[in-house]
Design an enzyme around this catalytic site. Structure first.
Site, PDB file in Angstrom:
ATOM      1  CG  HIS A   1      -2.007   0.881   1.346  1.00  0.00           C
ATOM      2  ND1 HIS A   1      -1.875   2.236   1.167  1.00  0.00           N
ATOM      3  CD2 HIS A   1      -3.311   0.681   1.607  1.00  0.00           C
ATOM      4  CE1 HIS A   1      -3.057   2.810   1.331  1.00  0.00           C
ATOM      5  NE2 HIS A   1      -3.943   1.887   1.596  1.00  0.00           N
TER       6      HIS A   1
ATOM      7  CD  GLU B   1      -3.384   0.833  -2.037  1.00  0.00           C
ATOM      8  OE1 GLU B   1      -3.831  -0.259  -1.636  1.00  0.00           O
ATOM      9  OE2 GLU B   1      -3.977   1.902  -1.851  1.00  0.00           O
TER      10      GLU B   1
HETATM   11  C1  BG6 Z   1      -7.018   1.975   0.187  1.00  0.00           C
HETATM   12  C2  BG6 Z   1      -8.477   1.638  -0.001  1.00  0.00           C
HETATM   13  O1  BG6 Z   1      -6.237   0.926  -0.269  1.00  0.00           O
HETATM   14  O2  BG6 Z   1      -6.751   2.175   1.575  1.00  0.00           O
HETATM   15  C3  BG6 Z   1      -9.336   2.751   0.584  1.00  0.00           C
HETATM   16  O3  BG6 Z   1      -8.761   1.453  -1.385  1.00  0.00           O
HETATM   17  C4  BG6 Z   1      -8.956   3.006   2.041  1.00  0.00           C
HETATM   18  O4  BG6 Z   1     -10.700   2.403   0.469  1.00  0.00           O
HETATM   19  C5  BG6 Z   1      -7.465   3.273   2.115  1.00  0.00           C
HETATM   20  O5  BG6 Z   1      -9.703   4.103   2.539  1.00  0.00           O
HETATM   21  C6  BG6 Z   1      -6.919   3.540   3.520  1.00  0.00           C
HETATM   22  O6  BG6 Z   1      -7.282   2.526   4.411  1.00  0.00           O
HETATM   23  P1  BG6 Z   1      -6.881   2.625   5.927  1.00  0.00           P
HETATM   24  O7  BG6 Z   1      -7.530   1.429   6.593  1.00  0.00           O
HETATM   25  O8  BG6 Z   1      -5.385   2.556   5.994  1.00  0.00           O
HETATM   26  O9  BG6 Z   1      -7.405   3.938   6.437  1.00  0.00           O
END
Ligand code: BG6
Length: 293
Positions: free
Chosen positions: A169, A270
């Site tokens: 991510h 990602e």
């Molecule tokens: C992304 C998702 O990968 O991560 C989003 O597609 C999400 O929907 C984002 O809001 C952040 O997620 P988190 O759990 O780290 O706040």
């Protein structure tokens, strides 16, 4: 949890791979090569800083929380063994449990070409079995040199097949999101997680609002072009999807660890497997993202 002293005794490489106490006394590993620098927290095997040839590559939220209770906002969190909400139970943590687990050091080596390769390992535990009843070994490998590669290798140690979804991510640093283009996804079909509609990407991806797209079966090479910075190249292997995310102003403002205006400085691209992949007993699956400037 091994002490900093014993981690350094067993794994450190002088001036090149060194453990120390980071923010909130969380253990971190600093890697340094001739061309690059990286900082990795053992909580979540989470890379928090990356510099390649003096270019800052990842964004880290100034409000990131480093107390081990939640994933660090920014850098490279790992979403594993599921992406997004768990299909089995809404109460399970979003994006899986790996990013909130303490991950052990497996090995650190220096290659002949000067690259440093650090491997961290997460194994099933009583806690993991209580929410995900499978025996596994997840190895997160960071290879740092002129370019950088992170890979997640899932080894099914169970007697039954396992299904995982996952993502690397990465929060890339950009100068200004409204003057940023993501090249390489033209003609790719995607699912917009906000409107819940499917579309086909026309041309480069540009940003003027909240964006949360899952691109299906994309090509494996993307380029981030942003003003006042060198283009950043991204290559994926073993990924059936690419996720592109920016929360924009309102969503960023609603998050405790995300100063609202900071959304202008980041873009998540990602490497992901969103359609679950099945791994047969005894087999491994690896996904990786390589970055170079
Ligand atoms: C992304 C998702 O990968 O991560 C989003 O597609 C999400 O929907 C984002 O809001 C952040 O997620 P988190 O759990 O780290 O706040």
């Amino acid at each position: 949890m091994a002490s900093i002293k014993s981690l350094n005794k067993f794994f450190s490489i002088q001036d090149k791979a060194v453990f120390s106490n980071g923010k909130n006394n969380q253990t971190k590993l600093d890697l340094t090569t001739q061309h690059s620098k990286a900082e990795i927290y053992l909580h979540g095997a989470h890379l928090t800083q990356l510099t390649l040839n003096n270019n800052k590559v990842v964004w880290l939220s100034p409000d990131a929380i480093f107390d081990g209770t939640k994933a660090i906002r920014g850098g490279i969190p790992i979403c594993w063994p599921w992406f997004g909400k768990a299909s089995a139970d809404n109460n399970l943590p979003q994006h899986g449990f790996a990013r909130n687990s303490l991950i052990e050091v497996d090995s650190i080596i220096e290659q002949k070409n000067g690259d440093i390769v650090a491997a961290l390992k997460l194994k099933n535990s009583e806690t993991s079995m209580s929410i995900w009843p499978f025996k596994f070994e997840l190895v997160v490998t960071f290879q740092l040199g002129e370019q950088f590669t992170i890979s997640l290798s899932t080894h099914n140690l169970d007697s039954k097949p396992i299904n995982i979804s996952e993502a690397i991510h990465t929060y890339f640093a950009v100068e200004d999101i409204e003057h940023t283009r993501l090249v390489g996804l033209s003609d790719c079909h995607y699912f917009d997680q906000l409107s819940k509609k499917k579309s086909c990407q026309q041309g480069d991806v540009v940003f003027n609002q909240e964006t949360d797209n899952i691109y299906d079966q994309p090509k494996n090479h993307f380029v981030i072009q942003t003003t006042n910075r060198k283009a950043v190249n991204i290559k994926h292997i073993g990924a059936n999807a690419a996720v592109v995310w920016n929360p924009w102003n309102d969503k960023a403002a609603s998050m405790a660890d995300f100063t609202s205006n900071e959304y202008t400085k980041m873009l998540c691209v990602e490497a992901a497997n969103i359609q679950p992949i099945e791994i047969a007993p005894g087999l491994k699956h690896t996904i990786s993202q390589t970055i170079y400037v």
